[in-house]
Scaffold this active site. Structure first.
Site, PDB file in Angstrom:
ATOM      1  N   HIS A   1       0.856  -1.178   0.000  1.00  0.00           N
ATOM      2  CA  HIS A   1       0.000   0.000   0.000  1.00  0.00           C
ATOM      3  C   HIS A   1       0.894   1.231   0.000  1.00  0.00           C
ATOM      4  O   HIS A   1       2.079   1.161   0.359  1.00  0.00           O
ATOM      5  CB  HIS A   1      -0.893   0.013   1.241  1.00  0.00           C
ATOM      6  CG  HIS A   1      -2.008  -0.985   1.200  1.00  0.00           C
ATOM      7  ND1 HIS A   1      -2.981  -0.976   0.230  1.00  0.00           N
ATOM      8  CD2 HIS A   1      -2.312  -2.035   2.025  1.00  0.00           C
ATOM      9  CE1 HIS A   1      -3.850  -1.959   0.460  1.00  0.00           C
ATOM     10  NE2 HIS A   1      -3.457  -2.621   1.533  1.00  0.00           N
TER      11      HIS A   1
ATOM     12  N   CYS B   1      -0.266   2.784  -4.367  1.00  0.00           N
ATOM     13  CA  CYS B   1      -0.997   4.009  -4.660  1.00  0.00           C
ATOM     14  C   CYS B   1      -0.140   5.218  -4.327  1.00  0.00           C
ATOM     15  O   CYS B   1       0.763   5.162  -3.499  1.00  0.00           O
ATOM     16  CB  CYS B   1      -2.291   4.069  -3.849  1.00  0.00           C
ATOM     17  SG  CYS B   1      -3.619   3.053  -4.528  1.00  0.00           S
TER      18      CYS B   1
END
Length: 277
Positions: free
Chosen positions: A121, A163
């Site tokens: 992430h 991301c």
């Protein structure tokens, strides 16, 4: 097409200049010219793959389904390119820092290059260990020319699947079908780095729960097809096109359905990079 829901690599749902360099190798002799990295050291180098799938509950981050497919694909791809692949799974931010520090202190003098792949992430400027965020710059700084002397003047590639924000790209229709002679040469400490990001700054990065991320799928496919034919920046450009044109998100939530993605290349390389010699 199977309706596998697509996920993003963010914590939760809740002025770059480029230059074109012409020419690289002597087609007659096969010898390297000054504008091409020396890749005929005894070893190609290390490829560190950090694959974070499961996160501590207090982070609020979901499990990254499909990432193991990416890690396996990457391992096979870079082993075929003669890299020494080291896989690391579910590392905390402290463990990632320790790993990067220790690797930077190794003797890379017989290695042509260095690759680090991070699957996790993320947000703009940070990636997540299993217990929280860490600034990407802190990790890459261990490999600067003034800290990691045995990689000075050699390509250092960081491939980031994560991301970089929470913006969504809906798309738009279109009508159109080392060897520096180091004895007397000073170079910038940030030279010879390349960052291949899965998405543009500020945007989500998409990942299929069964097939892995769009970016890593495309990167491995293009490397397998072109690593022995094309310069690396040319390969990454083909990766960009493949991700941009062949993928679109599928989600039961209309907000996240039918979205697009474009990878982003940030290069401080000073020569052309070929995986063959």
């Amino acid at each position: 097409m199977e309706n596998n829901e697509t996920s993003v690599d963010a914590k939760s749902i809740k002025n770059l200049e480029t230059q074109t360099i012409h020419g690289s190798k002597s087609m007659d002799s096969g010898k390297y010219l000054d504008n091409s990295y020396k890749m005929d050291y005894p070893e190609m180098g290390l490829c560190i793959i950090i694959n974070n799938k499961n996160f501590h509950k207090n982070t609020g981050m979901s499990s990254r389904s499909g990432t193991d497919v990416n890690a396996a694909n990457l391992g096979e791809t870079f082993m075929n390119l003669k890299y020494e692949v080291r896989n690391k799974n579910d590392l905390t931010r402290e463990e990632i820092m320790e790993l990067m520090y220790n690797v930077s202190k190794e003797d890379h003098s017989k290695r042509s290059s260095f690759i680090c792949v991070i699957l996790s992430h993320g947000d703009e400027g940070v990636i997540y260990g299993t217990n929280g965020p860490i600034e990407l710059k802190k990790l890459t700084s261990f490999f600067r020319g003034d800290y990691c002397r045995s990689l000075t003047g050699k390509p250092k590639l960081f491939i980031i699947q994560a991301c970089r924000g929470t913006e969504l790209d809906s798309g738009i229709e279109t009508d159109s079908g080392v060897d520096y002679d180091m004895a007397c040469q000073k170079i910038p400490v940030e030279a010879d780095f390349l960052y291949a990001y899965s998405t543009a700054p500020g945007y989500y990065s998409w990942r299929n729960s069964e097939e892995g991320s769009w970016f890593i799928q495309s990167l491995c496919a293009m490397l397998k097809e072109y690593a022995h034919k094309l310069e690396f920046m040319h390969i990454l450009t083909r990766v960009n096109r493949k991700v941009a044109t062949e993928f679109e998100s599928y989600s039961l939530d209309a907000t996240f359905h039918a979205k697009k993605q474009i990878p982003c290349i940030v290069s401080m390389l000073t020569k052309e990079l070929y995986f063959y010699h």
